[in-house]
Design an enzyme around this catalytic site. Structure first.
Site, PDB file in Angstrom:
ATOM      1  N   SER A   1      -5.674  13.716 -11.283  1.00  0.00           N
ATOM      2  CA  SER A   1      -6.499  13.124 -12.335  1.00  0.00           C
ATOM      3  C   SER A   1      -6.180  13.724 -13.692  1.00  0.00           C
ATOM      4  O   SER A   1      -6.598  13.193 -14.710  1.00  0.00           O
ATOM      5  CB  SER A   1      -7.983  13.303 -12.014  1.00  0.00           C
ATOM      6  OG  SER A   1      -8.250  14.626 -11.643  1.00  0.00           O
TER       7      SER A   1
ATOM      8  N   HIS B   1      -3.582   6.762  -9.606  1.00  0.00           N
ATOM      9  CA  HIS B   1      -4.868   7.420  -9.892  1.00  0.00           C
ATOM     10  C   HIS B   1      -6.032   6.508  -9.537  1.00  0.00           C
ATOM     11  O   HIS B   1      -6.335   5.559 -10.256  1.00  0.00           O
ATOM     12  CB  HIS B   1      -4.913   7.836 -11.367  1.00  0.00           C
ATOM     13  CG  HIS B   1      -6.148   8.589 -11.742  1.00  0.00           C
ATOM     14  ND1 HIS B   1      -6.722   8.519 -12.985  1.00  0.00           N
ATOM     15  CD2 HIS B   1      -6.930   9.438 -11.031  1.00  0.00           C
ATOM     16  CE1 HIS B   1      -7.803   9.290 -13.018  1.00  0.00           C
ATOM     17  NE2 HIS B   1      -7.949   9.847 -11.844  1.00  0.00           N
TER      18      HIS B   1
ATOM     19  N   GLU C   1      -4.959   3.544 -12.024  1.00  0.00           N
ATOM     20  CA  GLU C   1      -4.001   3.807 -13.102  1.00  0.00           C
ATOM     21  C   GLU C   1      -2.659   4.159 -12.457  1.00  0.00           C
ATOM     22  O   GLU C   1      -2.585   5.118 -11.685  1.00  0.00           O
ATOM     23  CB  GLU C   1      -4.485   4.963 -13.990  1.00  0.00           C
ATOM     24  CG  GLU C   1      -5.727   4.621 -14.805  1.00  0.00           C
ATOM     25  CD  GLU C   1      -6.222   5.777 -15.679  1.00  0.00           C
ATOM     26  OE1 GLU C   1      -6.851   5.507 -16.710  1.00  0.00           O
ATOM     27  OE2 GLU C   1      -6.010   6.948 -15.317  1.00  0.00           O
TER      28      GLU C   1
ATOM     29  N   ASN D   1      -9.817   8.606 -19.106  1.00  0.00           N
ATOM     30  CA  ASN D   1     -10.363   9.896 -19.529  1.00  0.00           C
ATOM     31  C   ASN D   1     -10.062  10.200 -20.984  1.00  0.00           C
ATOM     32  O   ASN D   1     -10.739  11.002 -21.612  1.00  0.00           O
ATOM     33  CB  ASN D   1      -9.836  11.025 -18.641  1.00  0.00           C
ATOM     34  CG  ASN D   1     -10.731  11.214 -17.435  1.00  0.00           C
ATOM     35  OD1 ASN D   1     -11.919  10.882 -17.473  1.00  0.00           O
ATOM     36  ND2 ASN D   1     -10.174  11.704 -16.354  1.00  0.00           N
TER      37      ASN D   1
HETATM   38  P1  NAI Z   1     -11.186  17.521  -2.066  1.00  0.00           P
HETATM   39  O1  NAI Z   1     -11.371  18.982  -2.263  1.00  0.00           O
HETATM   40  O2  NAI Z   1     -12.321  16.701  -1.569  1.00  0.00           O
HETATM   41  O3  NAI Z   1      -9.973  17.300  -1.055  1.00  0.00           O
HETATM   42  C1  NAI Z   1      -8.747  17.960  -1.120  1.00  0.00           C
HETATM   43  C2  NAI Z   1      -8.217  18.158   0.291  1.00  0.00           C
HETATM   44  O4  NAI Z   1      -6.873  18.589   0.217  1.00  0.00           O
HETATM   45  C3  NAI Z   1      -8.986  19.215   1.080  1.00  0.00           C
HETATM   46  O5  NAI Z   1      -9.412  18.656   2.304  1.00  0.00           O
HETATM   47  C4  NAI Z   1      -7.957  20.332   1.271  1.00  0.00           C
HETATM   48  O6  NAI Z   1      -8.103  20.975   2.528  1.00  0.00           O
HETATM   49  C5  NAI Z   1      -6.655  19.585   1.216  1.00  0.00           C
HETATM   50  N1  NAI Z   1      -5.520  20.383   0.793  1.00  0.00           N
HETATM   51  C6  NAI Z   1      -5.479  21.327  -0.170  1.00  0.00           C
HETATM   52  N2  NAI Z   1      -4.223  21.802  -0.287  1.00  0.00           N
HETATM   53  C7  NAI Z   1      -3.462  21.145   0.621  1.00  0.00           C
HETATM   54  C8  NAI Z   1      -2.076  21.165   0.965  1.00  0.00           C
HETATM   55  N3  NAI Z   1      -1.229  22.003   0.341  1.00  0.00           N
HETATM   56  N4  NAI Z   1      -1.635  20.332   1.902  1.00  0.00           N
HETATM   57  C9  NAI Z   1      -2.486  19.500   2.538  1.00  0.00           C
HETATM   58  N5  NAI Z   1      -3.798  19.425   2.269  1.00  0.00           N
HETATM   59  C10 NAI Z   1      -4.275  20.236   1.306  1.00  0.00           C
HETATM   60  O7  NAI Z   1     -10.616  16.956  -3.451  1.00  0.00           O
HETATM   61  P2  NAI Z   1     -10.644  15.446  -4.012  1.00  0.00           P
HETATM   62  O8  NAI Z   1     -11.826  15.282  -4.883  1.00  0.00           O
HETATM   63  O9  NAI Z   1     -10.407  14.507  -2.906  1.00  0.00           O
HETATM   64  O10 NAI Z   1      -9.390  15.480  -4.998  1.00  0.00           O
HETATM   65  C11 NAI Z   1      -8.068  15.368  -4.530  1.00  0.00           C
HETATM   66  C12 NAI Z   1      -7.162  14.970  -5.683  1.00  0.00           C
HETATM   67  O11 NAI Z   1      -7.624  13.759  -6.242  1.00  0.00           O
HETATM   68  C13 NAI Z   1      -7.099  15.976  -6.823  1.00  0.00           C
HETATM   69  O12 NAI Z   1      -5.803  15.970  -7.359  1.00  0.00           O
HETATM   70  C14 NAI Z   1      -8.105  15.396  -7.809  1.00  0.00           C
HETATM   71  O13 NAI Z   1      -7.839  15.803  -9.138  1.00  0.00           O
HETATM   72  C15 NAI Z   1      -7.851  13.923  -7.628  1.00  0.00           C
HETATM   73  N6  NAI Z   1      -8.948  13.028  -8.042  1.00  0.00           N
HETATM   74  C16 NAI Z   1     -10.252  13.340  -7.763  1.00  0.00           C
HETATM   75  C17 NAI Z   1     -11.272  12.485  -8.158  1.00  0.00           C
HETATM   76  C18 NAI Z   1     -12.702  12.813  -7.856  1.00  0.00           C
HETATM   77  O14 NAI Z   1     -13.596  12.149  -8.403  1.00  0.00           O
HETATM   78  N7  NAI Z   1     -12.991  13.771  -6.977  1.00  0.00           N
HETATM   79  C19 NAI Z   1     -10.977  11.237  -8.881  1.00  0.00           C
HETATM   80  C20 NAI Z   1      -9.580  10.964  -9.050  1.00  0.00           C
HETATM   81  C21 NAI Z   1      -8.608  11.857  -8.664  1.00  0.00           C
END
Ligand code: NAI
Length: 470
Positions: free
Chosen positions: A118, A139, A151, A189
């Site tokens: 993001s 995105h 995006e 953003n």
């Molecule tokens: P989250 O913390 O819910 O999930 C991330 C997952 O990735 C966790 O289950 C973790 O165990 C796993 N993980 C971490 N490192 C890893 C690796 N090296 N290999 C495999 N798995 C790994 O986070 P979320 O919110 O789902 O965010 C994920 C991505 O999406 C980030 O880049 C975030 O910036 C992006 N994003 C998030 C949004 C939101 O509203 N939460 C919106 C748009 C994008």
């Protein structure tokens, strides 16, 4: 190039990864779901099954469709090859780069890697990859199954065919994809910053209370006012995004964060989640006090100007005279003036003048500054006038002008096109219209003039007018 029949690997089974796996499987793809944390992918699938049970019980999904979607999602302990990998792991440049290096050992040359980052530069993420042209941003917005916008972010090295294939795929998934170049904040953003920043400026300058700022912007069609929205997002999160966009733009003062928000963060008043932000929760925003407005009377009323607002006045006041060639919009009432804001303050115009905000709504609250007896004439448009301090551009006009200005800069810098900016803001943050739709209904010169007056008043970089508007 097409990814329409691709086998997909989603890496990261958190909030976003689980949603992405769901929409891909619902579109018919076989999806492997991998997470570094043991059991996380299984748990994500089990949670999805539970959600589906609820939807089936409510008759919103058939049991067969639920079953078929779930059958296509395979939680895996080891990453296997795929045509498309969607990465949704932790938001950390080095961790993502390490993952891409590992994936490149596994994937065939033609496979595509899409990152859901993001805030990290896609250009920077691709550095060091064997085939940087295959990395593209995809995105999604939270919650993934419901939010339509995607995006599609091209870094400096991204192959256009790769970006187009991901764009087409997102469209096939029922999303509205928008192309953007990898620049700080991408589209949503970045363009959304002034929605928060203007409210914070108004609060810092003690122009109006949060509940009044929220009320007039809600009346203008926004689902939530900026203060209640920041309380919902969390001031820590909103402040962090503002700081990162500021730093990523080499501290362009246009994006300067606000001391008002810094204080809330320092105090731990983070919004809804901490029970207190601008408002206290669960109560939320207090209702505005009722104001009694005497029915306006006058001997002679003249409607000034052309355009939709003048037409509304003329329709509401059939006996009024009309001055079509006037260079301002509003009413003169026995010599007093009620003028739509052009960025000048009431005090700069003439005595017994009131200036009113951009009237986007046909009912609800509208801000004005100046003579209250003159402002009472806003009631003929069905609007409830609310007094604020006499500042350039009042509340709605300056907010919309700044949203247009930011979108204009994004377009003139090649970040996205006008249609992309409009779609992104309507679908990514539910704006009632896109910035270029507002511009089409308003007037390019009027927007530039209003911003110039804000610029003269504040003397800084924040209100610098985009070359696009000049
Ligand atoms: P989250 O913390 O819910 O999930 C991330 C997952 O990735 C966790 O289950 C973790 O165990 C796993 N993980 C971490 N490192 C890893 C690796 N090296 N290999 C495999 N798995 C790994 O986070 P979320 O919110 O789902 O965010 C994920 C991505 O999406 C980030 O880049 C975030 O910036 C992006 N994003 C998030 C949004 C939101 O509203 N939460 C919106 C748009 C994008």
């Amino acid at each position: 190039m097409t990814l329409n029949d691709s086998r997909i690997l989603v890496v990261g089974a958190g909030l976003m990864g689980a949603g992405i796996a769901q929409v891909a499987a619902q579109a018919g793809h076989a999806v492997d779901l991998f997470d570094a944390r043991a059991g996380a992918a299984e748990a994500a699938k089990a949670k999805l099954a539970q959600t589906f049970d609820g939807l089936v019980a409510k008759g919103k999904l058939t049991a067969d469709a639920a079953q078929a979607t779930l059958a296509r999602i395979a939680p895996v302990d080891v990453m296997a090859t795929a045509d498309l990998v969607v990465e949704a792991i932790v938001e950390n440049l080095d961790v993502k780069r390490a993952l891409f290096a590992e994936l490149e050992l596994l994937l065939p040359d033609e496979a595509v890697i899409a990152t859901n980052t993001s805030s990290i530069s896609v250009t920077a993420l691709a550095r060091g990859m064997r085939r940087p042209e295959r990395l593209v941003g995809m995105h999604f917005f939270n919650p993934v199954p419901l939010m339509k916008l995607v995006e599609v972010v091209s870094g400096l090295g991204t192959d256009l065919a790769v970006a187009q294939a991901v764009f087409d795929l997102a469209a096939r998934w029922g999303k509205t994809p928008v192309h953007t170049r990898s620049t700080p904040g991408f589209i949503v953003n970045r363009i959304a910053r002034p929605y928060y920043a203007e409210a914070l400026m108004l609060l810092q300058d003690r122009v109006a209370a949060p509940e009044l700022i929220d009320a007039v912007l809600r009346a203008a069609g926004f689902r939530m006012g900026p203060c209640e929205l920041m309380d919902l997002i969390g001031h820590d999160t909103n402040f962090a995004v503002t700081n990162s966009v500021f730093a990523a733009n080499f501290f362009d003062r246009r994006f300067t964060p606000s001391l008002v928000q810094q204080e809330l963060v320092d105090a731990g008043f983070l919004g809804r989640k901490s029970g207190r932000g601008f408002y206290r929760y669960p109560e939320g925003a207090p209702a505005l006090p009722a104001v009694a407005i005497a029915a306006p009377t006058a001997a002679q009323v003249v409607v000034h100007g052309k355009g939709p607002v003048a037409d509304r006045f003329a329709a509401a006041l059939p006996d009024a005279a009309r001055e079509l060639d006037s260079d301002w919009t509003g009413l003169s009432i026995d010599g007093r003036q009620l003028r739509q804001t052009d960025g000048r303050r009431a005090a700069e115009l003439s005595r017994s003048t009131a200036v009113f905000d951009l009237p986007l709504a046909t009912s609800g609250d509208i801000a004005y500054a100046g003579d209250p007896s003159t402002a009472a004439w806003l009631t003929v448009l069905g609007l409830a006038p609310r007094a604020i301090a006499d500042v350039p551009g009042l509340i709605v006009a300056r907010t919309i002008a700044m949203l247009i200005n930011e979108a204009a800069d994004a377009v003139s810098q090649g970040v996205c096109d006008e249609a992309g900016a409009d779609a992104a803001m309507k679908l990514g943050v539910n704006y009632p219209a896109g910035p270029f739709e507002w511009l089409a209904r308003w007037d390019r010169r009027a927007v530039a003039a209003l911003l110039d007056r804000l610029d003269q008043h504040h003397r800084g970089e924040r209100y610098r007018v985009s070359a696009y508007l000049k």
